[in-house]
Design an enzyme around this catalytic site. Sequence first.
Site, PDB file in Angstrom:
ATOM      1  N   LYS A  69       0.857  -1.183   0.000  1.00  0.00           N
ATOM      2  CA  LYS A  69       0.000   0.000   0.000  1.00  0.00           C
ATOM      3  C   LYS A  69       0.897   1.239   0.000  1.00  0.00           C
ATOM      4  O   LYS A  69       1.942   1.249   0.664  1.00  0.00           O
ATOM      5  CB  LYS A  69      -0.881  -0.034   1.259  1.00  0.00           C
ATOM      6  CG  LYS A  69      -1.925   1.051   1.346  1.00  0.00           C
ATOM      7  CD  LYS A  69      -2.793   0.854   2.594  1.00  0.00           C
ATOM      8  CE  LYS A  69      -3.926   1.846   2.697  1.00  0.00           C
ATOM      9  NZ  LYS A  69      -4.768   1.631   3.886  1.00  0.00           N
ATOM     10  N   SER A 144      -9.655   1.407   2.746  1.00  0.00           N
ATOM     11  CA  SER A 144      -8.806   2.200   1.893  1.00  0.00           C
ATOM     12  C   SER A 144      -7.725   1.407   1.138  1.00  0.00           C
ATOM     13  O   SER A 144      -7.208   1.910   0.132  1.00  0.00           O
ATOM     14  CB  SER A 144      -8.124   3.281   2.734  1.00  0.00           C
ATOM     15  OG  SER A 144      -7.282   2.715   3.703  1.00  0.00           O
ATOM     16  N   SER A 168      -9.824  -0.995   6.871  1.00  0.00           N
ATOM     17  CA  SER A 168      -9.199  -0.846   5.547  1.00  0.00           C
ATOM     18  C   SER A 168      -8.452  -2.061   5.000  1.00  0.00           C
ATOM     19  O   SER A 168      -8.054  -2.049   3.848  1.00  0.00           O
ATOM     20  CB  SER A 168      -8.251   0.336   5.552  1.00  0.00           C
ATOM     21  OG  SER A 168      -9.006   1.505   5.390  1.00  0.00           O
TER      22      SER A 168
HETATM   23  N1  GLN Z   1     -13.316   3.815   6.413  1.00  0.00           N
HETATM   24  C1  GLN Z   1     -12.641   4.144   7.616  1.00  0.00           C
HETATM   25  C2  GLN Z   1     -12.145   5.568   7.601  1.00  0.00           C
HETATM   26  O1  GLN Z   1     -12.232   6.189   6.608  1.00  0.00           O
HETATM   27  C3  GLN Z   1     -11.475   3.211   7.844  1.00  0.00           C
HETATM   28  C4  GLN Z   1     -10.293   3.509   7.003  1.00  0.00           C
HETATM   29  C5  GLN Z   1      -9.090   2.729   7.396  1.00  0.00           C
HETATM   30  O2  GLN Z   1      -9.176   1.689   8.025  1.00  0.00           O
HETATM   31  N2  GLN Z   1      -7.946   3.266   7.043  1.00  0.00           N
HETATM   32  O3  GLN Z   1     -11.676   6.061   8.547  1.00  0.00           O
END
Ligand code: GLN
Length: 489
Positions: A69, A144, A168
């Site tokens: 990532k 994400s 994510s």
């Molecule tokens: N969807 C959640 C957020 O936007 C989790 C994102 C993540 O785990 N990085 O905070």
Amino acid sequence: MELYELNLYMLTEGLKAKKFSASEIFESCKNRIDKCEDNIRALITRTDSTPQTSENPEGVLGGIPTILKDNLCTRGIRTTAASKILGDWKPPYDATAWKLLRESGAVLMGKANMDEFAMGNTCGNSAFGPTHNPNDISRVPGGSSGGSAAAVSAGYVPFSLGSDTGGSIRQPASFCGVYGLKPTYGMVSRYGLISYGSSLDQIGPFARTVRDLQLVMSVISGHDPMDSSSFRDKAHDFTHREDVSLKGKRVAVVKEFQGFGLDAPISEAMKRTLKVLEDEGAIITEVSLPVVSKYAVACYYALAMSEAHTNLERYDGVRLGYTVKDATGIKEMFERVRSYGFGAEVKARIIAGTCLTEPTRCEEYYVAATKVRTLIAQEFSRAFGETDYIIQPVTPSLPGKIGEADDDAMKGYETDLYTLPVNLAGLPGLSFFTGYAGNLPVGLQLIGRRWSDSELLDAGIILERHLGSPKIADGGQATARKKLYLEER
Ligand code: GLN
């Protein structure tokens, strides 16, 4: 069968037995990326490493290609967090998780697309455009870590790394049809992970089998003096074993969640999985998580946004990344750098985080959220007195169409209900594959006690044995689908 189709442990075994070479694996994966990437767009940067650059060809991951990532720092290789604000910054150091993979012989094929600074759950908040779900390219891959999940699902590489602050890893794993582990907070060093919500962030692996997750965890977990939150006790054992059992283990569903709506394929998957668990001798029970079900979403977003606003203060155009040269003063410089450099969702969260922690409101919001978080952690420890595992959905619905949910942020936040409580309590969560509904994969989530990651993966081995492993998503046929997708647009 092509080499890119083989799972990680098959590749490592085949290499040991000299059935094929690292160069052949590399070529196969490279061709696969060439064939699919125009349609899937999982990568922000492709690297030009080759198997000859492996630092440890005889290591456990000698010559195995991987993808990270793009919020994991890679020395000398552009790292963007999918934001314009980092420009083409090349970190001067490696994230520890990547350093450990590198030292075990892994070879980097690219840096994966994501929601900017890991904020989002569609991969649509990237400054580099969306990634497409390899199972159906008109749909989101989740986020994400959408690029990391899509890359493994389409057969670019046998495993990748992502990060999970509120879901994510687990959510894109389930949307793309791969396995994803969000380890216990502290299990994997976060040194060199670009911070979003530091008290929640955790790095973890994606792969097409649970056994592959075990292999990756055996390499990346462990204490790191560079991350004070990483655990200090003895190393955890992620060795793969076949003789695992769930006999007599308690697996609970969450009482309060039973009344919430789920897409039919997800509730069917739940029924099927509970039956598998019962057949394996597990005892199905119920736990109650009233605070989680009512307040976890608000609590998480208050904390995540507060932490994000302080973490993102450092991007000011002074030392690194995007900058402007002709500003008339420091204020104008900050203003222009940050207005241009951050995307809309990141800005919204910085503003919200500023308000939530601002002195006259801090008690009422940020401090209150930290207290609710303590209640949530206590609720989970009580529940884990009554059960060994908790099973629940990853999301209430299957992946939506790209662009569909973009203007309704609140709705997007609510769909994180099943994943984010796990981060608030620092627990490990495994997103596992249960089968397909049409061409879309359906995943569920198994949650364990803190530090029970290896047992959680043992349980995953049993589930995979019964429910089957996912197929590589047919990114190759995406050309035909691409046309369809363009027409729909
Ligand atoms: N969807 C959640 C957020 O936007 C989790 C994102 C993540 O785990 N990085 O905070």
